[in-house]
Design a protein around this motif. Structure first.
Motif, PDB file in Angstrom:
ATOM      1  N   ILE A 189     -31.714  -4.922 -51.741  1.00  0.00           N
ATOM      2  CA  ILE A 189     -30.198  -4.250 -52.592  1.00  0.00           C
ATOM      3  C   ILE A 189     -29.384  -4.550 -51.058  1.00  0.00           C
ATOM      4  N   THR A 190     -28.003  -4.229 -51.027  1.00  0.00           N
ATOM      5  CA  THR A 190     -27.372  -3.570 -49.655  1.00  0.00           C
ATOM      6  C   THR A 190     -26.330  -3.186 -49.281  1.00  0.00           C
ATOM      7  N   LEU A 191     -26.305  -1.678 -48.852  1.00  0.00           N
ATOM      8  CA  LEU A 191     -25.561  -0.560 -48.490  1.00  0.00           C
ATOM      9  C   LEU A 191     -24.651  -0.534 -47.292  1.00  0.00           C
ATOM     10  N   GLU A 192     -23.327  -0.569 -47.918  1.00  0.00           N
ATOM     11  CA  GLU A 192     -21.984  -0.138 -46.988  1.00  0.00           C
ATOM     12  C   GLU A 192     -21.702   0.833 -46.633  1.00  0.00           C
ATOM     13  N   ALA A 193     -21.443   1.887 -45.781  1.00  0.00           N
ATOM     14  CA  ALA A 193     -21.319   2.692 -45.291  1.00  0.00           C
ATOM     15  C   ALA A 193     -19.759   2.876 -45.367  1.00  0.00           C
ATOM     16  N   PHE A 194     -19.196   4.078 -46.803  1.00  0.00           N
ATOM     17  CA  PHE A 194     -17.840   4.519 -46.958  1.00  0.00           C
ATOM     18  C   PHE A 194     -17.388   5.161 -46.375  1.00  0.00           C
ATOM     19  N   PRO A 195     -16.677   4.196 -44.659  1.00  0.00           N
ATOM     20  CA  PRO A 195     -15.623   5.032 -43.718  1.00  0.00           C
ATOM     21  C   PRO A 195     -15.203   6.214 -44.982  1.00  0.00           C
ATOM     22  N   GLU A 196     -14.835   6.679 -45.916  1.00  0.00           N
ATOM     23  CA  GLU A 196     -13.766   7.890 -46.187  1.00  0.00           C
ATOM     24  C   GLU A 196     -14.658   9.042 -46.540  1.00  0.00           C
ATOM     25  N   TYR A 197     -15.848   8.500 -46.516  1.00  0.00           N
ATOM     26  CA  TYR A 197     -16.314   9.884 -46.763  1.00  0.00           C
ATOM     27  C   TYR A 197     -16.172  11.603 -46.644  1.00  0.00           C
ATOM     28  N   TRP A 198     -16.302  12.032 -48.089  1.00  0.00           N
ATOM     29  CA  TRP A 198     -15.739  12.958 -47.349  1.00  0.00           C
ATOM     30  C   TRP A 198     -17.046  14.381 -46.202  1.00  0.00           C
ATOM     31  N   GLY A 199     -18.165  14.446 -47.028  1.00  0.00           N
ATOM     32  CA  GLY A 199     -18.801  13.908 -45.737  1.00  0.00           C
ATOM     33  C   GLY A 199     -19.045  14.071 -44.143  1.00  0.00           C
ATOM     34  N   GLY A 200     -17.890  12.904 -44.358  1.00  0.00           N
ATOM     35  CA  GLY A 200     -18.302  12.621 -42.719  1.00  0.00           C
ATOM     36  C   GLY A 200     -18.510  10.874 -43.059  1.00  0.00           C
ATOM     37  N   LYS A 201     -18.444   9.747 -41.806  1.00  0.00           N
ATOM     38  CA  LYS A 201     -18.720   8.755 -42.055  1.00  0.00           C
ATOM     39  C   LYS A 201     -19.935   8.468 -41.752  1.00  0.00           C
ATOM     40  N   PRO A 202     -21.035   7.841 -42.555  1.00  0.00           N
ATOM     41  CA  PRO A 202     -22.529   8.033 -42.306  1.00  0.00           C
ATOM     42  C   PRO A 202     -23.060   6.974 -40.718  1.00  0.00           C
ATOM     43  N   LYS A 203     -23.758   7.541 -40.454  1.00  0.00           N
ATOM     44  CA  LYS A 203     -24.564   7.280 -38.503  1.00  0.00           C
ATOM     45  C   LYS A 203     -24.846   5.945 -38.484  1.00  0.00           C
ATOM     46  N   ILE A 204     -25.410   5.073 -39.815  1.00  0.00           N
ATOM     47  CA  ILE A 204     -25.835   3.803 -40.349  1.00  0.00           C
ATOM     48  C   ILE A 204     -24.704   3.495 -41.042  1.00  0.00           C
ATOM     49  N   ASP A 205     -24.515   2.535 -40.513  1.00  0.00           N
ATOM     50  CA  ASP A 205     -23.274   1.762 -41.715  1.00  0.00           C
ATOM     51  C   ASP A 205     -23.899   0.591 -42.559  1.00  0.00           C
ATOM     52  N   THR A 206     -25.187  -0.072 -42.488  1.00  0.00           N
ATOM     53  CA  THR A 206     -26.210  -1.092 -43.241  1.00  0.00           C
ATOM     54  C   THR A 206     -27.159  -0.716 -43.603  1.00  0.00           C
ATOM     55  N   VAL A 207     -27.440  -0.293 -45.326  1.00  0.00           N
ATOM     56  CA  VAL A 207     -28.416   0.097 -45.008  1.00  0.00           C
ATOM     57  C   VAL A 207     -29.311  -1.551 -45.647  1.00  0.00           C
ATOM     58  N   THR A 208     -30.453  -1.251 -45.977  1.00  0.00           N
ATOM     59  CA  THR A 208     -31.070  -2.289 -46.841  1.00  0.00           C
ATOM     60  C   THR A 208     -32.567  -1.597 -47.794  1.00  0.00           C
ATOM     61  N   LEU A 209     -32.972  -1.995 -48.612  1.00  0.00           N
ATOM     62  CA  LEU A 209     -33.256  -1.489 -49.421  1.00  0.00           C
ATOM     63  C   LEU A 209     -34.854  -2.545 -50.066  1.00  0.00           C
ATOM     64  N   ARG A 210     -34.839  -2.447 -49.366  1.00  0.00           N
ATOM     65  CA  ARG A 210     -36.363  -3.950 -49.563  1.00  0.00           C
ATOM     66  C   ARG A 210     -37.464  -4.084 -50.708  1.00  0.00           C
ATOM     67  N   PRO A 211     -37.602  -3.996 -51.992  1.00  0.00           N
ATOM     68  CA  PRO A 211     -38.565  -4.213 -52.299  1.00  0.00           C
ATOM     69  C   PRO A 211     -39.887  -4.894 -52.278  1.00  0.00           C
ATOM     70  N   ILE A 212     -41.445  -4.385 -52.123  1.00  0.00           N
ATOM     71  CA  ILE A 212     -42.537  -4.572 -51.714  1.00  0.00           C
ATOM     72  C   ILE A 212     -43.278  -4.523 -52.431  1.00  0.00           C
ATOM     73  N   THR A 213     -43.708  -4.656 -53.569  1.00  0.00           N
ATOM     74  CA  THR A 213     -44.745  -3.409 -54.036  1.00  0.00           C
ATOM     75  C   THR A 213     -46.123  -3.562 -53.483  1.00  0.00           C
ATOM     76  N   ASN A 214     -46.577  -4.947 -52.760  1.00  0.00           N
ATOM     77  CA  ASN A 214     -47.885  -5.430 -52.562  1.00  0.00           C
ATOM     78  C   ASN A 214     -48.397  -4.158 -51.138  1.00  0.00           C
ATOM     79  N   PRO A 215     -48.644  -3.147 -51.271  1.00  0.00           N
ATOM     80  CA  PRO A 215     -49.017  -1.671 -49.963  1.00  0.00           C
ATOM     81  C   PRO A 215     -49.158  -2.831 -48.537  1.00  0.00           C
TER      82      PRO A 215
END
Length: 514
Positions: A189-215
């Motif tokens: 899952i790829t998430l991109e920072a929302f520059p107009e976020y009311w709490g201020g632009k996130p410090k990290i621009d791109t967040v990737t969530l990687r599902p890896i089921t095997n510990p």
């Protein structure tokens, strides 16, 4: 596969995230599994919830240490015992640039009533827009901890989510710090920072969530540089990661209480007896005393768990000082056998345990250990282990297939009433209570106590009433509490990360070194 350029930089001891000041900051998080849904009113489990809180905002925000502070609502006041007025934050934008308004709040609550998450709004009678930036929320009776509860309700866009029943799934739209850019099921899952976020632009621009089921694979991906952060680092890998240069281990006690739900119906679907023996409190006590929670802690959890003394953690409204479930029902197989004999099932009985094999820390091993322990007192446990993607639908309430369920539950609102009205209240569709009462437990006295707690605006009085409810539940045993997990994270050096008590890993609170 790790890109060669990034592998080379890591080999030189240089983070790929620090290649030039102008380089966008990226973060890759290793998840235990993929999110199940993207619509926050379509379901609730940890990995989906982590995704939700990146995209959407609640009216009231819960901090990492479980304090409740303004979110989309910048302030609130009690108008009368059953009316709260919330002043909405001005200038907030949805990800498509449209203004957030009071009508979006009204729509969100109205839509919630017709979903399987209706319990979240069970203490709300009505929501009205006073103007574009003010809403009034009425409760059926005085409800002292309403702001805490609102931290669990994420606000949708009326225009977007109102376009059709599947609109939010097809095109999620929130006011949160990140936008959903891409979702490749079971891959990323790829998430991109929302520059107009009311709490201020996130410090990290791109967040990737990687599902890896095997510990083991998750740990390897961290150590080879594919991941920057790993959720639920396996307990067996803690020392290994601590011993590697460039990595650290972060731990925090979990709010997630592992519990065993017991069936209270006259005839139970997996017990081949005419009368369900679980209806007898002596049988429930025997099952509790047959489970060696200390062995589970030491051998299976490698010391990374804390036996749960009650159904809610210390510090919660309704927590009962000096009460301890595992001291009330200590591990004692001989006593368990005696209780079963007293209840008329001295020869034992057969039952099926439904549990996940990829949702909680060592969940399959815990289930296997408990089956062995219960077997020693004459209770034959058939294991029905399944991935979480199948589990939630299988046990959905009311279930005609389950008699005995192992799952987790947490109380991020720090209020026992939120749990009790959901899991133990007699199922009441009018009130929206008992929606996750999978064992069909019903005790009129418990219902009265929950009603009384929900009828006071005084938090101290609510605490007193819910303490009585806790004492009743500890005696009655509608569920057997097992332990709180220890949340364990593996972190690459250069990542600023402080774990949250609710385990909602939130990239907006994080940073990576340049």
């Amino acid at each position: 596969m790790l890109p060669l350029w990034r592998a080379g930089m890591l080999a030189l001891g240089v983070s790929a995230l620090a290649v030039g000041a102008a380089c966008a900051k990226e973060l890759t998080i290793g998840m235990t599994s993929d999110a199940s849904v993207v619509d926050p009113q379509a379901g609730e489990e940890l990995n989906s919830t982590i995704l939700f809180y990146h995209i959407y905002d609640p009216l009231v925000r819960r901090t990492a240490d479980l304090k409740f502070v303004p979110g989309l609502a910048e302030s609130w006041e009690i108008v009368d015992p059953t009316t709260w007025r919330f002043k909405l934050r001005p200038g907030v934008k949805f990800h498509n640039g449209e203004d957030f308004k009071a009508s979006d709040v009204v729509f969100t609550f109205n839509r919630l009533k017709d979903t399987n998450m209706a319990e979240l709004g069970a203490n709300v009678a009505s929501v009205m827009a006073v103007d574009d930036h003010t809403v009034e929320i009425k409760t059926p009776s005085p409800f002292a901890t309403l702001p805490n509860k609102l931290a669990e309700i994420l606000i949708l866009s009326e225009k977007n989510a109102g376009a059709g029943p599947d609109a939010e799934t097809a095109s999620p739209l929130g006011t949160g710090p990140y936008k959903l850019e891409d979702w490749a099921k079971e891959d990323h899952i790829t998430l991109e920072a929302f520059p107009e976020y009311w709490g201020g632009k996130p410090k990290i621009d791109t967040v990737t969530l990687r599902p890896i089921t095997n510990p083991a694979t998750r740990t390897a991906a961290l150590l080879t540089g594919e991941l920057d952060l790993v959720i639920d680092l396996p307990v067996r890998d803690v020392d290994r990661v601590k011993g590697e240069n460039g990595f650290s281990v972060v731990e925090v006690p979990s709010l997630n209480n592992m519990v065993l739900a017991l069936d209270f119906r006259d005839k139970s679907p997996t017990i081949p007896l005419e009368t369900n023996p679980l209806k007898d409190q002596r049988v429930r006590a025997a099952m509790a005393q047959a489970i060696d929670i200390e062995t589970i802690r030491k051998v299976i959890m490698n010391g990374f768990s804390t036996p749960s003394d009650q159904f809610v953690p210390e510090g919660s409204v309704g927590y009962l000082p000096d009460a301890d479930f595992h001291k009330m029902y200590p591990y004692d197989p001989e006593k368990a056998k005696a209780l079963l004999a007293e209840a008329g099932v001295g020869d034992g009985f057969e039952i099926t345990l439904d549990a996940t094999n990829n949702r909680y820390v060592n969940d399959a091993q815990i289930a296997q250990a408990m089956a062995s322990m219960l077997g020693k007192v004459g209770i034959k446990v058939n294991l029905n282990l399944m991935p979480k993607s199948n589990f939630w639908g299988y046990i959905r309430n009311p279930s005609e297939k389950s008699s005995f369920i192992m799952s987790g539950w947490n109380v991020p609102s720090a209020d026992a009433g939120a749990m009790y009205q959901t899991l133990y209240y007699s199922r009441d569709n009018d009130k929206g209570y008992g929606q996750v009462n999978r064992g069909s437990y019903s005790n009129p006295e418990l219902d009265k106590l929950v009603d009384a707690a929900n009828a006071t605006a005084d938090v101290a009085e609510r605490d007193r009433i819910l303490k009585d409810a806790t004492a009743l539940l500890l005696k009655d045993i509608p569920m057997i509490p097992l332990h709180y997990e220890q949340d364990i994270y593996g972190v690459r050096d250069g990542v600023t990360f402080e774990p949250r008590r609710d385990k909602y890993v939130w990239a907006f609170e994080m940073d990576v070194a340049e």
